[in-house]
Design a protein around this motif. Structure first.
Motif, PDB file in Angstrom:
ATOM      1  N   PHE A   1     -22.477  17.846  50.986  1.00 26.43           N
ATOM      2  CA  PHE A   1     -21.431  17.907  51.976  1.00 26.43           C
ATOM      3  C   PHE A   1     -21.548  19.053  52.949  1.00 26.43           C
ATOM      4  N   GLY A   2     -22.010  20.079  52.505  1.00 23.69           N
ATOM      5  CA  GLY A   2     -22.309  21.434  53.233  1.00 23.69           C
ATOM      6  C   GLY A   2     -23.378  21.082  54.312  1.00 23.69           C
ATOM      7  N   ALA A   3     -24.608  20.678  53.681  1.00 19.91           N
ATOM      8  CA  ALA A   3     -25.722  19.958  54.548  1.00 19.91           C
ATOM      9  C   ALA A   3     -25.514  19.169  55.804  1.00 19.91           C
ATOM     10  N   LEU A   4     -24.493  17.936  55.386  1.00 19.17           N
ATOM     11  CA  LEU A   4     -24.056  17.261  56.372  1.00 19.17           C
ATOM     12  C   LEU A   4     -23.362  17.850  57.325  1.00 19.17           C
ATOM     13  N   LEU A   5     -22.392  18.616  57.163  1.00 11.95           N
ATOM     14  CA  LEU A   5     -21.383  19.352  58.098  1.00 11.95           C
ATOM     15  C   LEU A   5     -22.415  20.398  58.946  1.00 11.95           C
ATOM     16  N   PHE A   6     -23.223  21.129  58.503  1.00 11.21           N
ATOM     17  CA  PHE A   6     -24.100  22.288  59.031  1.00 11.21           C
ATOM     18  C   PHE A   6     -25.058  21.609  59.961  1.00 11.21           C
ATOM     19  N   GLY A   7     -25.616  20.375  59.265  1.00 14.88           N
ATOM     20  CA  GLY A   7     -26.708  19.673  60.092  1.00 14.88           C
ATOM     21  C   GLY A   7     -25.962  19.251  61.498  1.00 14.88           C
TER      22      GLY A   7
ATOM     23  N   LEU B   1     -30.366  14.415  54.237  1.00 15.23           N
ATOM     24  CA  LEU B   1     -28.916  14.745  55.013  1.00 15.23           C
ATOM     25  C   LEU B   1     -28.908  15.688  56.228  1.00 15.23           C
ATOM     26  N   TRP B   2     -29.850  16.749  55.815  1.00 20.87           N
ATOM     27  CA  TRP B   2     -29.874  17.780  56.955  1.00 20.87           C
ATOM     28  C   TRP B   2     -30.485  17.380  58.485  1.00 20.87           C
ATOM     29  N   VAL B   3     -31.708  16.539  57.919  1.00 22.26           N
ATOM     30  CA  VAL B   3     -32.375  15.925  59.263  1.00 22.26           C
ATOM     31  C   VAL B   3     -31.726  14.821  59.782  1.00 22.26           C
ATOM     32  N   LEU B   4     -30.810  13.797  59.117  1.00 28.48           N
ATOM     33  CA  LEU B   4     -30.189  12.839  59.633  1.00 28.48           C
ATOM     34  C   LEU B   4     -28.908  13.554  60.269  1.00 28.48           C
ATOM     35  N   ALA B   5     -28.245  14.539  59.574  1.00 28.26           N
ATOM     36  CA  ALA B   5     -26.921  15.228  60.287  1.00 28.26           C
ATOM     37  C   ALA B   5     -27.416  15.809  61.711  1.00 28.26           C
ATOM     38  N   THR B   6     -28.570  16.181  61.733  1.00 30.85           N
ATOM     39  CA  THR B   6     -28.934  17.090  63.008  1.00 30.85           C
ATOM     40  C   THR B   6     -29.142  15.892  64.008  1.00 30.85           C
ATOM     41  N   VAL B   7     -29.722  14.782  63.769  1.00 28.19           N
ATOM     42  CA  VAL B   7     -29.892  13.658  64.937  1.00 28.19           C
ATOM     43  C   VAL B   7     -28.562  13.368  65.220  1.00 28.19           C
ATOM     44  N   VAL B   8     -27.587  13.064  64.227  1.00 30.13           N
ATOM     45  CA  VAL B   8     -26.178  12.597  64.554  1.00 30.13           C
ATOM     46  C   VAL B   8     -25.497  13.433  65.417  1.00 30.13           C
ATOM     47  N   GLY B   9     -25.808  14.957  65.045  1.00 25.87           N
ATOM     48  CA  GLY B   9     -25.196  16.147  65.983  1.00 25.87           C
ATOM     49  C   GLY B   9     -25.518  16.099  67.244  1.00 25.87           C
ATOM     50  N   VAL B  10     -26.971  15.500  67.441  1.00 28.99           N
ATOM     51  CA  VAL B  10     -27.286  15.519  68.751  1.00 28.99           C
ATOM     52  C   VAL B  10     -26.262  14.804  69.744  1.00 28.99           C
TER      53      VAL B  10
ATOM     54  N   ALA C   1     -34.187  25.346  57.406  1.00 28.49           N
ATOM     55  CA  ALA C   1     -33.265  26.419  56.902  1.00 28.49           C
ATOM     56  C   ALA C   1     -32.371  26.893  57.837  1.00 28.49           C
ATOM     57  N   GLY C   2     -30.964  26.544  57.736  1.00 27.07           N
ATOM     58  CA  GLY C   2     -29.703  26.616  58.656  1.00 27.07           C
ATOM     59  C   GLY C   2     -29.953  27.949  59.391  1.00 27.07           C
ATOM     60  N   THR C   3     -30.087  29.053  58.381  1.00 31.89           N
ATOM     61  CA  THR C   3     -29.855  30.283  59.173  1.00 31.89           C
ATOM     62  C   THR C   3     -30.919  30.602  59.854  1.00 31.89           C
ATOM     63  N   ALA C   4     -32.307  30.251  59.608  1.00 28.60           N
ATOM     64  CA  ALA C   4     -33.312  30.511  60.597  1.00 28.60           C
ATOM     65  C   ALA C   4     -33.117  29.871  61.824  1.00 28.60           C
TER      66      ALA C   4
ATOM     67  N   PRO D   1     -36.415  15.765  70.622  1.00 27.35           N
ATOM     68  CA  PRO D   1     -37.626  16.044  69.589  1.00 27.35           C
ATOM     69  C   PRO D   1     -37.509  17.560  69.220  1.00 27.35           C
ATOM     70  N   GLN D   2     -37.044  18.554  70.196  1.00 27.74           N
ATOM     71  CA  GLN D   2     -37.320  19.963  69.792  1.00 27.74           C
ATOM     72  C   GLN D   2     -36.252  20.086  68.436  1.00 27.74           C
ATOM     73  N   VAL D   3     -35.059  19.520  68.693  1.00 27.20           N
ATOM     74  CA  VAL D   3     -33.988  19.558  67.716  1.00 27.20           C
ATOM     75  C   VAL D   3     -34.333  19.255  66.478  1.00 27.20           C
ATOM     76  N   ILE D   4     -34.810  18.120  66.516  1.00 31.35           N
ATOM     77  CA  ILE D   4     -35.194  17.324  65.213  1.00 31.35           C
ATOM     78  C   ILE D   4     -36.602  17.916  64.657  1.00 31.35           C
ATOM     79  N   SER D   5     -37.590  18.256  65.499  1.00 31.47           N
ATOM     80  CA  SER D   5     -38.780  19.286  65.047  1.00 31.47           C
ATOM     81  C   SER D   5     -38.113  20.556  64.351  1.00 31.47           C
ATOM     82  N   MET D   6     -37.196  21.319  64.669  1.00 33.19           N
ATOM     83  CA  MET D   6     -36.703  22.230  63.965  1.00 33.19           C
ATOM     84  C   MET D   6     -36.051  21.954  62.643  1.00 33.19           C
TER      85      MET D   6
END
Lengths: 116, 256
Positions: B41-47, B161-170, B73-76, B62-67
């Motif tokens: 749940f945390g990975a989803l939200l912060f992604g 979830l971290w990668v997928l949530a990042t894509v949705v976050g875009v 590592a969310g903090t990094a 592409p840059q966001v997804i590459s990261m």
């Protein structure tokens, strides 16, 4: 929505991303490599196990203290409730809900006057 | 959800290196999947938040997804984002990333017995996906037959979830109003507080060092930069842990 801010050139952006990726991987691997030099026994392992928790506590405590009163309340309630119940999902959802309600309450978006 | 698995086979801490997948590996993987639900749940939200924040800062998709794909590592990633500018200060980014991910080194140290039990082909992936949730849940798991399988059972959904949530976050950039975005960002501290609670409840480690590290962290807040303050707090916690362990048994600190 994208920013109008000036951006680094593409090659520099990707260089930064892959440098950060390599560095984070190196930080992860350093722990595994470092373990080769440790005499591991139950006591050493217990000390080693305490260290990441110390890092987390050192991140959480000052960050919580820098928050608003409702933020501090959210962290205190979530942490205490987790210690009591051990229910991860419940505490996570409760914590986020308290953060959202607290922030909107202080911003005057809820039909209750903020006292802080 | 309770973090600990209820599988009752004896603890073996992973399969023999390079050998066939043991019977318990898949059941341990499934136990890890089940126990990772709360942290996912945390990975989803912060992604979502990271994808949104990175897009607002001007990064391309592409840059966001590459990261998210290569750093994981969310903090990094957030630390890199705060320094994002036309003339990227590479040295400052490197120092900042190293400081905020120093705990991953400590987690690697702590997880070394589990990582070492993995097959040589799987070990690099195991190192790559070391994360807060996998560390604490793996240490808590007392009765899984394969800790390596359990570790991957936690890490696989976290990474996905971290990668997928990042894509949705875009696509959600600018969706949250400022008050909501700020409170959700603070919710990260709430999640970390649950992780600290998990350490207190279930990890086989002395507890006073956590209190010492927290107090030192508070005392140094605003005196030192965040990274050095964390390092000093961890050092203080480590010394306390050594003292507690020595006082507990009252003999040689080297175990044997």
């Amino acid at each position: 929505m994208t920013s109008e801010m000036a951006q680094p050139e593409a090659w520099l952006a990707y260089l930064t991303i892959f440098m950060a990726a390599g560095l984070v991987l190196a930080m992860r691997a350093a722990g595994i490599l470092g373990a080769h030099f440790l005499r591991t026994g139950p006591r050493t392992q217990r000390i080693v196990n305490a260290l990441p928790g110390c890092a987390l506590a050192a991140i959480v405590a000052p960050a919580a203290m820098r928050g608003t009163p409702t933020d501090i309340f959210a962290v205190a309630v979530t942490f205490s409730l987790y210690l009591w119940t051990g229910r991860t999902i419940f505490c996570m959802i409760l914590g986020v809900t308290l953060c959202l309600l607290g922030a909107h309450w202080q911003a005057g978006n809820l039909p209750i006057d903020p006292i802080f | 959800m309770r973090a600990n698995s209820n599988i009752t086979s004896p603890v073996a801490d992973g399969s023999p290196s390079g050998g066939p997948v043991p019977d318990g590996a898949m059941s341990s993987f499934m136990a890890g999947l089940r126990d990772s639900l709360g942290m996912s749940f945390g990975a989803l939200l912060f992604g979502l938040l990271f994808g949104s924040a990175a897009t607002v800062a001007g990064l391309s998709m592409p840059q966001v997804i590459s990261m998210s794909t290569f750093i994981f590592a969310g903090t990094a990633q957030f630390a890199t984002l705060t320094l994002w500018q036309p003339d990227m200060p590479l040295f400052a980014v490197a120092v900042s990333v190293a400081m905020v991910t120093s705990r991953l080194t400590l987690m690697g140290l702590s997880l070394a017995p589990t990582i070492r039990s993995m097959s040589p082909w799987v070990k690099p992936a195991g190192i790559f996906v070391i994360n807060d949730a996998a560390w604490v849940l793996t240490l808590q798991a007392r009765n899984v037959s394969s800790k390596a399988g359990y570790f991957f059972g936690i890490s696989a959904p976290m990474y996905t979830l971290w990668v997928l949530a990042t894509v949705v976050g875009v696509f959600m950039a600018g969706f949250f109003d400022p008050v909501t975005a700020k409170s959700l960002a603070f919710a990260g501290i709430v999640f970390l507080s649950v992780l600290v609670g998990m350490v207190v409840r279930g990890v086989d480690a002395p507890k006073p060092p956590l209190v010492v590290a927290a107090l030192v962290g508070i005392a140094l807040d605003g005196v030192l930069a965040t990274g050095p303050a964390i390092l000093v707090a961890v050092a203080a916690g480590g010394i306390t842990a050594l003292a507690v362990e020595m006082a507990r048994d009252g003999d040689d600190p080297d175990d044997q």
